[in-house]
Design a protein around this motif. Structure first.
Motif, short mmCIF file in Angstrom:
data_model
loop_
_atom_site.label_atom_id
_atom_site.label_comp_id
_atom_site.label_asym_id
_atom_site.label_seq_id
_atom_site.Cartn_x
_atom_site.Cartn_y
_atom_site.Cartn_z
N LYS A 257 2.08 9.41 -5.87
CA LYS A 257 2.71 10.45 -5.83
C LYS A 257 3.59 10.92 -6.79
O LYS A 257 4.01 11.98 -7.31
CB LYS A 257 3.50 10.78 -4.40
N ASP B 151 2.46 1.68 -3.45
CA ASP B 151 1.44 2.28 -4.22
C ASP B 151 1.27 3.65 -4.11
O ASP B 151 0.95 4.46 -5.12
CB ASP B 151 0.12 1.51 -4.39
N GLU B 152 0.85 4.18 -2.87
CA GLU B 152 1.16 5.65 -2.50
C GLU B 152 2.14 6.42 -3.02
O GLU B 152 2.08 7.40 -3.55
CB GLU B 152 0.89 5.69 -1.06
N SER C 109 0.88 -1.27 0.11
CA SER C 109 0.08 -0.06 -0.05
C SER C 109 0.87 1.19 0.02
O SER C 109 0.49 2.32 -0.85
CB SER C 109 -0.95 0.14 1.13
N LYS C 110 1.89 1.25 0.78
CA LYS C 110 2.77 2.31 0.77
C LYS C 110 3.50 2.67 -0.45
O LYS C 110 3.83 3.70 -0.89
CB LYS C 110 4.02 2.31 1.93
#
Length: 299
Positions: free
Chosen positions: A60, A55-56, A52-53
Protein backbone atom coordinates in the motif's frame (compact mmCIF):
# COMPACT_ATOMS: atom_id res chain seq x y z
CA UNK A 1 -4.90 -17.36 17.34
CA UNK A 2 -5.20 -13.83 18.69
CA UNK A 3 -2.85 -11.04 17.66
CA UNK A 4 -2.67 -10.13 21.35
CA UNK A 5 -0.59 -13.25 22.08
CA UNK A 6 1.87 -12.33 24.79
CA UNK A 7 5.53 -12.57 23.83
CA UNK A 8 7.90 -12.43 26.75
CA UNK A 9 11.06 -14.27 25.66
CA UNK A 10 13.75 -13.72 23.06
CA UNK A 11 16.29 -16.45 23.91
CA UNK A 12 16.27 -20.15 24.86
CA UNK A 13 18.04 -19.43 28.18
CA UNK A 14 14.94 -17.58 29.32
CA UNK A 15 12.90 -20.76 28.78
CA UNK A 16 15.17 -23.42 30.24
CA UNK A 17 18.67 -23.14 31.67
CA UNK A 18 21.52 -25.63 31.30
CA UNK A 19 21.12 -26.49 34.98
CA UNK A 20 17.43 -27.24 34.50
CA UNK A 21 18.25 -29.40 31.46
CA UNK A 22 20.58 -31.48 33.60
CA UNK A 23 18.36 -31.64 36.69
CA UNK A 24 14.90 -32.30 35.28
CA UNK A 25 13.55 -35.79 34.89
CA UNK A 26 12.95 -37.42 31.55
CA UNK A 27 9.20 -37.11 32.04
CA UNK A 28 9.49 -33.40 32.80
CA UNK A 29 11.71 -32.89 29.76
CA UNK A 30 9.29 -34.74 27.47
CA UNK A 31 6.53 -32.44 28.72
CA UNK A 32 8.75 -29.38 28.19
CA UNK A 33 9.62 -30.50 24.64
CA UNK A 34 5.93 -30.70 23.75
CA UNK A 35 5.26 -27.25 25.25
CA UNK A 36 8.20 -25.66 23.42
CA UNK A 37 7.21 -27.33 20.13
CA UNK A 38 3.57 -26.20 20.37
CA UNK A 39 4.53 -22.66 21.39
CA UNK A 40 7.12 -22.51 18.58
CA UNK A 41 4.47 -23.48 16.03
CA UNK A 42 2.05 -20.91 17.45
CA UNK A 43 4.67 -18.17 17.31
CA UNK A 44 5.74 -19.13 13.78
CA UNK A 45 2.13 -18.81 12.69
CA UNK A 46 1.89 -15.43 14.40
CA UNK A 47 5.16 -14.29 12.79
CA UNK A 48 3.86 -15.41 9.37
CA UNK A 49 0.61 -13.49 9.91
CA UNK A 50 2.50 -10.36 10.89
CA UNK A 51 4.86 -10.72 7.94
CA UNK A 52 1.85 -10.91 5.60
CA UNK A 53 0.32 -7.78 7.12
CA UNK A 54 3.67 -6.01 6.90
CA UNK A 55 3.97 -6.93 3.21
CA UNK A 56 0.41 -5.73 2.56
CA UNK A 57 1.21 -2.40 4.22
CA UNK A 58 4.45 -2.08 2.27
CA UNK A 59 2.50 -2.74 -0.95
CA UNK A 60 0.00 0.00 0.00
CA UNK A 61 2.91 2.32 0.75
CA UNK A 62 4.31 1.70 -2.74
CA UNK A 63 0.88 2.35 -4.25
CA UNK A 64 0.66 5.70 -2.44
CA UNK A 65 4.21 6.61 -3.48
CA UNK A 66 3.42 5.68 -7.10
CA UNK A 67 0.26 7.81 -6.95
CA UNK A 68 2.28 10.69 -5.51
CA UNK A 69 4.82 10.33 -8.32
CA UNK A 70 2.02 10.43 -10.91
CA UNK A 71 0.67 13.64 -9.38
CA UNK A 72 4.20 15.06 -9.32
CA UNK A 73 4.68 14.31 -13.02
CA UNK A 74 1.30 15.83 -13.92
CA UNK A 75 2.04 18.88 -11.79
CA UNK A 76 5.44 19.36 -13.41
CA UNK A 77 3.95 18.96 -16.91
CA UNK A 78 1.25 21.51 -16.12
CA UNK A 79 3.81 23.91 -14.63
CA UNK A 80 5.82 23.63 -17.85
CA UNK A 81 2.71 24.58 -19.82
CA UNK A 82 2.06 27.43 -17.36
CA UNK A 83 5.55 28.72 -18.04
CA UNK A 84 5.05 28.45 -21.80
CA UNK A 85 1.78 30.44 -21.66
CA UNK A 86 3.38 32.99 -19.34
CA UNK A 87 6.17 33.57 -21.82
CA UNK A 88 3.70 34.00 -24.71
CA UNK A 89 1.48 36.24 -22.55
CA UNK A 90 4.40 38.45 -21.57
CA UNK A 91 5.58 38.71 -25.18
CA UNK A 92 2.06 39.69 -26.32
CA UNK A 93 1.66 42.21 -23.51
CA UNK A 94 5.00 43.75 -24.44
CA UNK A 95 3.88 43.91 -28.09
CA UNK A 96 0.51 45.42 -27.10
CA UNK A 97 2.22 48.03 -24.92
CA UNK A 98 4.38 49.08 -27.84
CA UNK A 99 1.33 49.36 -30.10
CA UNK A 100 -0.59 51.41 -27.52
CA UNK A 101 2.46 53.64 -27.14
CA UNK A 102 2.35 54.22 -30.90
CA UNK A 103 -1.39 54.99 -30.64
CA UNK A 104 -0.68 57.53 -27.91
CA UNK A 105 2.11 59.06 -29.97
CA UNK A 106 -0.15 59.38 -33.02
CA UNK A 107 -2.93 60.89 -30.94
CA UNK A 108 -0.49 63.34 -29.41
CA UNK A 109 0.79 64.29 -32.86
CA UNK A 110 -2.77 64.84 -34.07
CA UNK A 111 -3.80 66.47 -30.77
CA UNK A 112 -6.74 64.06 -30.68
CA UNK A 113 -6.53 63.69 -26.93
CA UNK A 114 -7.24 67.39 -26.49
CA UNK A 115 -10.76 68.80 -26.61
CA UNK A 116 -14.04 67.01 -27.08
CA UNK A 117 -15.00 64.16 -29.38
CA UNK A 118 -16.96 64.58 -32.62
CA UNK A 119 -20.19 63.14 -31.19
CA UNK A 120 -20.05 65.43 -28.16
CA UNK A 121 -19.37 68.50 -30.32
CA UNK A 122 -22.18 67.57 -32.68
CA UNK A 123 -24.60 67.23 -29.77
CA UNK A 124 -23.56 70.63 -28.37
CA UNK A 125 -24.07 72.28 -31.75
CA UNK A 126 -27.55 70.76 -32.06
CA UNK A 127 -28.50 71.97 -28.59
CA UNK A 128 -27.33 75.51 -29.36
CA UNK A 129 -29.20 75.54 -32.67
CA UNK A 130 -32.35 74.30 -30.95
CA UNK A 131 -32.02 77.08 -28.40
CA UNK A 132 -31.64 79.66 -31.16
CA UNK A 133 -34.77 78.40 -32.90
CA UNK A 134 -37.03 78.04 -29.90
CA UNK A 135 -36.08 80.83 -27.49
CA UNK A 136 -36.76 84.56 -27.75
CA UNK A 137 -33.41 86.29 -27.29
CA UNK A 138 -32.21 89.81 -27.25
CA UNK A 139 -30.17 90.90 -30.26
CA UNK A 140 -27.00 90.81 -28.17
CA UNK A 141 -27.69 87.34 -26.73
CA UNK A 142 -28.59 85.98 -30.12
CA UNK A 143 -25.37 87.36 -31.61
CA UNK A 144 -23.34 85.72 -28.88
CA UNK A 145 -25.21 82.46 -29.44
CA UNK A 146 -24.56 82.58 -33.18
CA UNK A 147 -20.84 83.20 -32.58
CA UNK A 148 -20.73 80.30 -30.17
CA UNK A 149 -22.42 78.03 -32.70
CA UNK A 150 -19.88 79.05 -35.34
CA UNK A 151 -16.99 78.34 -32.95
CA UNK A 152 -18.35 74.88 -32.23
CA UNK A 153 -18.81 74.20 -35.95
CA UNK A 154 -15.22 75.26 -36.64
CA UNK A 155 -13.97 73.08 -33.75
CA UNK A 156 -16.06 70.17 -35.06
CA UNK A 157 -14.73 70.60 -38.60
CA UNK A 158 -11.13 70.95 -37.44
CA UNK A 159 -11.36 67.79 -35.34
CA UNK A 160 -13.10 65.93 -38.15
CA UNK A 161 -10.29 66.83 -40.54
CA UNK A 162 -7.70 65.63 -37.99
CA UNK A 163 -9.55 62.33 -37.58
CA UNK A 164 -9.65 61.94 -41.35
CA UNK A 165 -5.90 62.68 -41.50
CA UNK A 166 -5.14 60.11 -38.76
CA UNK A 167 -4.83 57.40 -41.43
CA UNK A 168 -4.34 53.90 -39.93
CA UNK A 169 -4.79 55.03 -36.30
CA UNK A 170 -8.02 53.09 -35.98
CA UNK A 171 -6.38 49.99 -37.41
CA UNK A 172 -3.47 50.47 -35.01
CA UNK A 173 -5.86 50.68 -32.05
CA UNK A 174 -7.69 47.58 -33.26
CA UNK A 175 -4.41 45.65 -33.62
CA UNK A 176 -3.26 46.72 -30.16
CA UNK A 177 -6.56 45.65 -28.60
CA UNK A 178 -6.46 42.34 -30.49
CA UNK A 179 -2.94 41.61 -29.23
CA UNK A 180 -4.00 42.57 -25.71
CA UNK A 181 -6.95 40.18 -26.03
CA UNK A 182 -4.63 37.33 -27.07
CA UNK A 183 -2.46 38.10 -24.04
CA UNK A 184 -5.55 37.94 -21.83
CA UNK A 185 -6.45 34.54 -23.30
CA UNK A 186 -3.00 33.23 -22.43
CA UNK A 187 -3.30 34.74 -18.96
CA UNK A 188 -6.58 32.87 -18.44
CA UNK A 189 -4.81 29.70 -19.57
CA UNK A 190 -2.02 30.40 -17.09
CA UNK A 191 -4.56 30.71 -14.28
CA UNK A 192 -6.45 27.58 -15.34
CA UNK A 193 -3.32 25.43 -15.66
CA UNK A 194 -1.81 26.82 -12.46
CA UNK A 195 -4.98 25.84 -10.57
CA UNK A 196 -4.77 22.31 -11.98
CA UNK A 197 -1.06 22.11 -11.12
CA UNK A 198 -1.80 23.24 -7.56
CA UNK A 199 -4.49 20.57 -7.25
CA UNK A 200 -2.05 17.85 -8.31
CA UNK A 201 0.55 19.32 -5.95
CA UNK A 202 -1.89 19.10 -3.04
CA UNK A 203 -2.84 15.54 -3.98
CA UNK A 204 0.85 14.64 -4.22
CA UNK A 205 1.51 16.01 -0.72
CA UNK A 206 -1.51 14.10 0.64
CA UNK A 207 -0.39 10.85 -1.04
CA UNK A 208 3.11 11.22 0.42
CA UNK A 209 1.61 11.91 3.86
CA UNK A 210 -0.56 8.79 3.62
CA UNK A 211 2.46 6.78 2.42
CA UNK A 212 4.43 7.94 5.47
CA UNK A 213 1.60 6.95 7.81
CA UNK A 214 1.25 3.51 6.23
CA UNK A 215 5.04 3.06 6.22
CA UNK A 216 5.06 3.75 9.96
CA UNK A 217 2.42 1.04 10.41
CA UNK A 218 4.50 -1.34 8.27
CA UNK A 219 7.60 -0.60 10.35
CA UNK A 220 5.67 -1.31 13.56
CA UNK A 221 4.34 -4.55 12.07
CA UNK A 222 7.88 -5.52 11.03
CA UNK A 223 9.06 -5.00 14.60
CA UNK A 224 6.16 -7.15 15.81
CA UNK A 225 7.12 -9.81 13.22
CA UNK A 226 10.76 -9.80 14.40
CA UNK A 227 9.61 -10.08 18.00
CA UNK A 228 7.40 -13.11 17.22
CA UNK A 229 10.06 -14.72 15.01
CA UNK A 230 12.78 -14.30 17.63
CA UNK A 231 10.49 -15.82 20.26
CA UNK A 232 9.66 -18.70 17.90
CA UNK A 233 13.39 -19.25 17.29
CA UNK A 234 14.02 -19.22 21.05
CA UNK A 235 11.32 -21.87 21.59
CA UNK A 236 12.73 -23.92 18.72
CA UNK A 237 16.22 -23.72 20.20
CA UNK A 238 14.85 -24.72 23.62
CA UNK A 239 12.98 -27.60 21.97
CA UNK A 240 16.18 -28.73 20.24
CA UNK A 241 18.14 -28.47 23.49
CA UNK A 242 15.55 -30.59 25.32
CA UNK A 243 15.52 -33.15 22.49
CA UNK A 244 19.29 -33.31 22.65
CA UNK A 245 19.16 -33.85 26.40
CA UNK A 246 16.53 -36.56 25.95
CA UNK A 247 18.76 -38.33 23.46
CA UNK A 248 21.60 -38.10 25.94
CA UNK A 249 19.38 -39.61 28.61
CA UNK A 250 18.25 -42.36 26.21
CA UNK A 251 21.87 -43.12 25.40
CA UNK A 252 22.78 -43.12 29.08
CA UNK A 253 19.89 -45.45 29.85
CA UNK A 254 20.99 -47.77 27.06
CA UNK A 255 24.54 -47.75 28.36
CA UNK A 256 23.28 -48.42 31.88
CA UNK A 257 21.21 -51.34 30.62
CA UNK A 258 24.19 -52.64 28.69
CA UNK A 259 26.38 -52.38 31.77
CA UNK A 260 23.69 -54.08 33.79
CA UNK A 261 23.47 -56.92 31.27
CA UNK A 262 27.24 -57.24 31.22
CA UNK A 263 27.36 -57.33 35.03
CA UNK A 264 24.69 -60.01 35.06
CA UNK A 265 26.64 -62.05 32.51
CA UNK A 266 29.82 -61.74 34.57
CA UNK A 267 27.92 -62.67 37.67
CA UNK A 268 26.33 -65.67 35.96
CA UNK A 269 29.72 -66.69 34.57
CA UNK A 270 31.34 -66.49 38.00
CA UNK A 271 28.50 -68.48 39.52
CA UNK A 272 28.71 -71.08 36.77
CA UNK A 273 32.46 -71.43 37.26
CA UNK A 274 31.93 -71.83 40.98
CA UNK A 275 29.31 -74.56 40.30
CA UNK A 276 31.62 -76.22 37.80
CA UNK A 277 34.39 -76.24 40.36
CA UNK A 278 32.09 -77.96 42.84
CA UNK A 279 31.09 -80.42 40.11
CA UNK A 280 34.74 -81.27 39.44
CA UNK A 281 35.27 -81.80 43.11
CA UNK A 282 32.57 -84.48 43.00
CA UNK A 283 29.75 -82.54 44.55
CA UNK A 284 26.30 -83.57 43.46
CA UNK A 285 24.51 -80.83 41.47
CA UNK A 286 20.81 -80.12 41.46
CA UNK A 287 18.73 -79.36 38.37
CA UNK A 288 19.09 -75.58 38.75
CA UNK A 289 22.88 -75.88 38.95
CA UNK A 290 22.94 -78.07 35.85
CA UNK A 291 20.78 -75.51 33.95
CA UNK A 292 23.18 -72.70 34.88
CA UNK A 293 26.16 -74.77 33.72
CA UNK A 294 24.47 -75.51 30.41
CA UNK A 295 23.55 -71.85 29.91
CA UNK A 296 27.15 -70.82 30.57
CA UNK A 297 28.50 -73.40 28.11
CA UNK A 298 30.64 -75.09 30.69
CA UNK A 299 28.69 -78.33 30.46
Amino acid sequence: MSEETQIEVSSADELITDEELQDRSKGQLIKNAGQFRDRRNELNQLASSRASKRDELNAKTREKVDAAQEHREKRDTLNERVQEHKEVRNELNAKANKLFDKVDERKADLELDEGKGLEELKEEIEQLEFKQQTEVLSPEDERELIEKIEEKREEYQDRKEKMEDSGDLEELVEEAEEVRGEASNHHEKVTELADKAQKHHNEMIEAYREADDIRDEADEMHEAFVEAQEAADAHHEAFVDVQKRLRELDKQEEEDRKDEREAKREEAKAEAEEIYQRFQEGETLDTDDLRKLQKSGLL
